[in-house]
Design an enzyme around this catalytic site. Structure first.
Site, PDB file in Angstrom:
ATOM      1  N   ARG A   1      -8.903 -21.248 -37.968  1.00 20.52           N
ATOM      2  CA  ARG A   1      -8.600 -20.747 -39.451  1.00 20.52           C
ATOM      3  C   ARG A   1      -7.400 -21.614 -40.062  1.00 20.52           C
ATOM      4  O   ARG A   1      -6.468 -21.839 -39.422  1.00 20.52           O
ATOM      5  CB  ARG A   1      -7.928 -19.230 -39.209  1.00 20.52           C
TER       6      ARG A   1
ATOM      7  N   SER B   1     -11.605 -15.460 -44.826  1.00 20.09           N
ATOM      8  CA  SER B   1     -11.989 -16.663 -45.575  1.00 20.09           C
ATOM      9  C   SER B   1     -13.032 -16.257 -46.616  1.00 20.09           C
ATOM     10  O   SER B   1     -13.927 -15.387 -46.339  1.00 20.09           O
ATOM     11  CB  SER B   1     -12.528 -17.878 -44.791  1.00 20.09           C
TER      12      SER B   1
ATOM     13  N   HIS C   1     -28.711 -24.125  -6.800  1.00 22.74           N
ATOM     14  CA  HIS C   1     -28.189 -23.191  -5.650  1.00 22.74           C
ATOM     15  C   HIS C   1     -26.818 -23.516  -5.480  1.00 22.74           C
ATOM     16  O   HIS C   1     -26.217 -24.554  -5.019  1.00 22.74           O
ATOM     17  CB  HIS C   1     -28.869 -23.579  -4.367  1.00 22.74           C
TER      18      HIS C   1
ATOM     19  N   HIS D   1     -17.772  -6.389 -40.018  1.00 26.57           N
ATOM     20  CA  HIS D   1     -18.197  -7.297 -39.045  1.00 26.57           C
ATOM     21  C   HIS D   1     -18.589  -6.777 -37.611  1.00 26.57           C
ATOM     22  O   HIS D   1     -18.804  -7.352 -36.772  1.00 26.57           O
ATOM     23  CB  HIS D   1     -17.393  -8.657 -38.772  1.00 26.57           C
TER      24      HIS D   1
ATOM     25  N   HIS E   1     -20.937 -10.647 -52.626  1.00 23.05           N
ATOM     26  CA  HIS E   1     -21.896 -11.170 -52.042  1.00 23.05           C
ATOM     27  C   HIS E   1     -22.888  -9.881 -51.515  1.00 23.05           C
ATOM     28  O   HIS E   1     -22.312  -8.882 -51.225  1.00 23.05           O
ATOM     29  CB  HIS E   1     -21.653 -12.112 -50.795  1.00 23.05           C
TER      30      HIS E   1
ATOM     31  N   GLU F   1     -22.477 -15.290 -48.110  1.00 28.25           N
ATOM     32  CA  GLU F   1     -21.339 -15.774 -47.935  1.00 28.25           C
ATOM     33  C   GLU F   1     -20.951 -15.481 -46.286  1.00 28.25           C
ATOM     34  O   GLU F   1     -20.084 -16.329 -45.955  1.00 28.25           O
ATOM     35  CB  GLU F   1     -20.594 -14.745 -48.701  1.00 28.25           C
ATOM     36  N   GLU F   2     -21.831 -14.794 -45.835  1.00 31.40           N
ATOM     37  CA  GLU F   2     -21.562 -14.552 -44.341  1.00 31.40           C
ATOM     38  C   GLU F   2     -21.898 -15.601 -43.363  1.00 31.40           C
ATOM     39  O   GLU F   2     -21.726 -15.565 -42.165  1.00 31.40           O
ATOM     40  CB  GLU F   2     -22.072 -13.271 -43.896  1.00 31.40           C
TER      41      GLU F   2
ATOM     42  N   ASP G   1     -13.518  -8.311 -52.314  1.00 31.27           N
ATOM     43  CA  ASP G   1     -13.881  -8.705 -51.102  1.00 31.27           C
ATOM     44  C   ASP G   1     -13.014  -8.627 -49.960  1.00 31.27           C
ATOM     45  O   ASP G   1     -13.053  -9.669 -49.041  1.00 31.27           O
ATOM     46  CB  ASP G   1     -14.982  -9.876 -51.092  1.00 31.27           C
TER      47      ASP G   1
ATOM     48  N   ASP H   1     -25.131 -10.321 -49.227  1.00 30.64           N
ATOM     49  CA  ASP H   1     -25.672 -10.300 -47.575  1.00 30.64           C
ATOM     50  C   ASP H   1     -24.572  -9.834 -46.780  1.00 30.64           C
ATOM     51  O   ASP H   1     -23.381  -9.536 -47.228  1.00 30.64           O
ATOM     52  CB  ASP H   1     -25.773 -11.879 -47.373  1.00 30.64           C
TER      53      ASP H   1
HETATM   54  N1  BES Z   1     -14.963 -10.437 -46.973  1.00 35.47           N
HETATM   55  C1  BES Z   1     -14.674 -11.363 -46.085  1.00 35.47           C
HETATM   56  C2  BES Z   1     -13.251 -12.257 -46.001  1.00 35.47           C
HETATM   57  C3  BES Z   1     -12.268 -11.458 -45.974  1.00 35.47           C
HETATM   58  C4  BES Z   1     -12.045 -10.741 -44.833  1.00 35.47           C
HETATM   59  C5  BES Z   1     -11.154 -11.498 -46.789  1.00 35.47           C
HETATM   60  C6  BES Z   1     -10.818  -9.991 -44.570  1.00 35.47           C
HETATM   61  C7  BES Z   1     -10.027 -10.736 -46.776  1.00 35.47           C
HETATM   62  C8  BES Z   1      -9.963  -9.827 -45.612  1.00 35.47           C
HETATM   63  C9  BES Z   1     -15.788 -12.354 -45.822  1.00 35.47           C
HETATM   64  O1  BES Z   1     -17.105 -11.464 -46.309  1.00 35.47           O
HETATM   65  C10 BES Z   1     -15.881 -13.062 -44.597  1.00 35.47           C
HETATM   66  O2  BES Z   1     -16.239 -12.192 -43.595  1.00 35.47           O
HETATM   67  N2  BES Z   1     -15.974 -14.259 -44.609  1.00 35.47           N
HETATM   68  C11 BES Z   1     -16.159 -15.222 -43.404  1.00 35.47           C
HETATM   69  C12 BES Z   1     -16.450 -16.359 -44.067  1.00 35.47           C
HETATM   70  C13 BES Z   1     -16.942 -17.460 -43.128  1.00 35.47           C
HETATM   71  C14 BES Z   1     -18.478 -16.966 -42.611  1.00 35.47           C
HETATM   72  C15 BES Z   1     -16.913 -18.826 -43.842  1.00 35.47           C
HETATM   73  C16 BES Z   1     -14.745 -14.940 -42.701  1.00 35.47           C
HETATM   74  O3  BES Z   1     -13.795 -14.787 -42.978  1.00 35.47           O
HETATM   75  O4  BES Z   1     -15.116 -14.949 -41.257  1.00 35.47           O
HETATM   76 MN    MN Z   2     -16.941 -10.252 -47.587  1.00 38.46          MN
HETATM   77 MN    MN Z   3     -17.710 -10.766 -44.193  1.00 37.42          MN
END
Ligand code: BES
Ligand code: MN
Ligand code: MN
Length: 462
Positions: free
Chosen positions: A334, A405, A219, A433, A92, A159-160, A186, A94
């Site tokens: 999750r 994810s 208030h 992040h 991805h 993706e994000e 990723d 983004d």
């Molecule tokens: N690359 C990550 C997912 C990831 C993080 C895989 C750590 C393995 C280890 C991906 O960019 C991501 O942040 N995914 C989001 C998905 C969500 C927005 C649906 C996530 O996991 O929060």
């Molecule tokens: Mn990612």
């Molecule tokens: Mn991510």
């Protein structure tokens, strides 16, 4: 001296071009392709264009942007190895928002190298790891005029924010995406010096909860005691979502959770996980999680419910005597195999509705999500990846699951029947992040070599 064979020439090329890669990666990292923020719409598109130009430059063919109702998919291929397997590479372009900006030690979109790490938003997640493969492809094509496999590269820009349009895209481009195996970089390595192949990801369901207790802020002296405070109600509701042992109290939530196998528990217990270092790395006073599970088990194989954000009332400096009219929480879960996001969403919604007292107006909004995923690791492509990583990093990879994810991975399996090989080179402390995201350039470099080798090893499985 003997004539270098194909793959040695490729590796030589990677070694010689190491510095150029970093300069080019800086250009990619300079584009603020934040998919979550509408004000960056043009930047996300510009990033897609940058990627397509780069894919053409390195020698991929049929390169184009394919529109979706959201951001475009960047596609390109090289399909001149008849009889050899076809890799579908996914990544991805983004990135996540950068706030809080004041905690960044260098600007998030001016990539800066310090102590062998490149700092920028997207360095690890996922631009750096995508770029690693583009450079591996380039090295093969420039040195040998060919790749040992067929390859289709698809990069998405949402993706994000949950890959909202990608499932439809895949369903409507099944022929275009046909292949033998999906390759994704990723994810992270278990630790520095411990290369890893990831065989499981958690899924996700995300909600926003809005409570309203009055038509306007009031208030707190004149009105306090006469009505329910939505901040208080929200806190009470949240407090009823988990018990003291960290177990989620939503009825039916655990019904479809696949238990950990003894093999997994035993294998993970031998991994070099240092709880003390984990705590000190992230400034955690004391760990907390579901009773009877280790930290790795809790994050890799158990579902969880977390508050991602809370907002209500007066949060500025000083004191203000007010009853907030509204309170808001972002809450996500999750999920692990075999939980179904739709089913869990229904259970959550029903539970929240039941928890909310009549004293407040409740609004529950479902947001992004994705299914959990898990593969066997006895498949031949995973074995091929193991050999490539061992040569690229000088160490056999270990097998991990991850707590994060990637929604599309289960779609590749379900819609295209394709297994995925997740070979990530990020590190757990590279601040994905978060402020000061970075990527270790040594891992990037080894990753380019391992990727180049991966195509060759996959070719052997044809
Ligand atoms: N690359 C990550 C997912 C990831 C993080 C895989 C750590 C393995 C280890 C991906 O960019 C991501 O942040 N995914 C989001 C998905 C969500 C927005 C649906 C996530 O996991 O929060
Ligand atoms: Mn990612
Ligand atoms: Mn991510």
């Amino acid at each position: 001296m003997t004539q270098a064979n194909g793959i040695e020439k490729v590796i030589d090329y990677v070694n010689v071009n190491r510095d150029r890669y970093v300069d080019e990666l800086k250009a990619l990292l300079a584009i603020p392709s934040i998919s979550a923020l509408p004000e960056h719409k043009a930047d996300v598109r510009r990033c897609a264009e940058w990627c397509s130009e780069e894919m053409t430059r390195i020698g991929l063919q049929n390169v184009r942007l394919i529109d979706t109702p959201g951001y475009p998919v960047v596609y390109g291929d090289w399909l001149n190895a008849p009889g050899a397997p076809t890799i579908l590479f996914y990544g991805h372009y983004d990135v996540q928002p950068v706030d809080p900006l004041d905690l960044w030690e260098s600007p998030p979109f001016e990539a800066t190298v310090r102590d062998g790490e490149i700092y920028a938003r997207g360095a690890a997640d996922d631009k750096g790891q995508v770029f690693m493969h583009l450079k591996a492809i380039e090295a093969h094509l420039k040195q040998n005029g060919r790749l040992p496999v067929n390859i289709k590269v698809m990069l998405e820009g949402e993706e994000e924010v949950g890959s909202e349009h990608l499932d439809d895209f895949i369903r409507s481009h099944k022929d275009l995406l046909r292949g033998d195996v999906v390759v994704i970089s990723d994810s992270t390595m278990f630790a520095r010096g411990v290369p890893s192949i990831c065989y499981g990801l958690r899924g996700l369901v995300y909600f926003q909860i809005d409570l309203r207790g009055s038509s306007t802020d009031l208030h707190s002296g004149s009105f306090g005691g006469a009505l329910a405070n939505p901040a208080f109600v929200l806190a009470t509701m949240i407090a009823q979502m988990k018990d003291r042992g960290g177990r989620i109290k939503i009825p039916g939530f655990y019904d479809d959770v696949r238990p950990l196998t003894d093999e997994e528990r035993q294998a993970w217990a031998t991994l070099p996980f240092n709880e003390k270092k984990y705590r000190s790395d992230f400034g955690i006073p004391k760990l907390f999680g579901e009773t009877d599970y280790t930290t790795l088990e809790r994050t890799w194989a158990r579902p969880t419910l977390e508050v991602n954000g809370l907002l209500s009332g007066f949060t500025g400096e000083g004191a203000k005597t007010v009853l907030p009219a509204v309170a808001m929480a972002k809450i996500s879960m999750r999920l692990v195999p075999d939980q179904d996001p739709n089913k869990i969403a229904d259970l959550f919604q029903a539970y929240v509705t039941k928890l909310a007292p009549k004293t407040v107006q409740l609004k529950v909004t479902r947001m992004q999500g994705g299914k959990p995923w898990m593969s066997g690791f006895d498949n031949k492509f995973v074995q091929a990846a193991g050999r490539a990583i061992e040569q690229g990093f000088g160490k056999k990879p270990i097998f991990t699951r991850e707590g994060g994810s990637i929604p599309v991975v289960s779609t590749f399996q379900e819609e295209l029947g394709l297994p995925s090989v997740l070979f990530g080179v990020g590190l757990p402390d590279e601040n994905a992040h978060a402020p000061n995201e970075k990527l270790d350039l040594g891992n990037f470099h080894n990753g380019v070599i391992a990727s180049a080798l991966l195509y060759q090893e996959i070719a052997k499985e044809g």
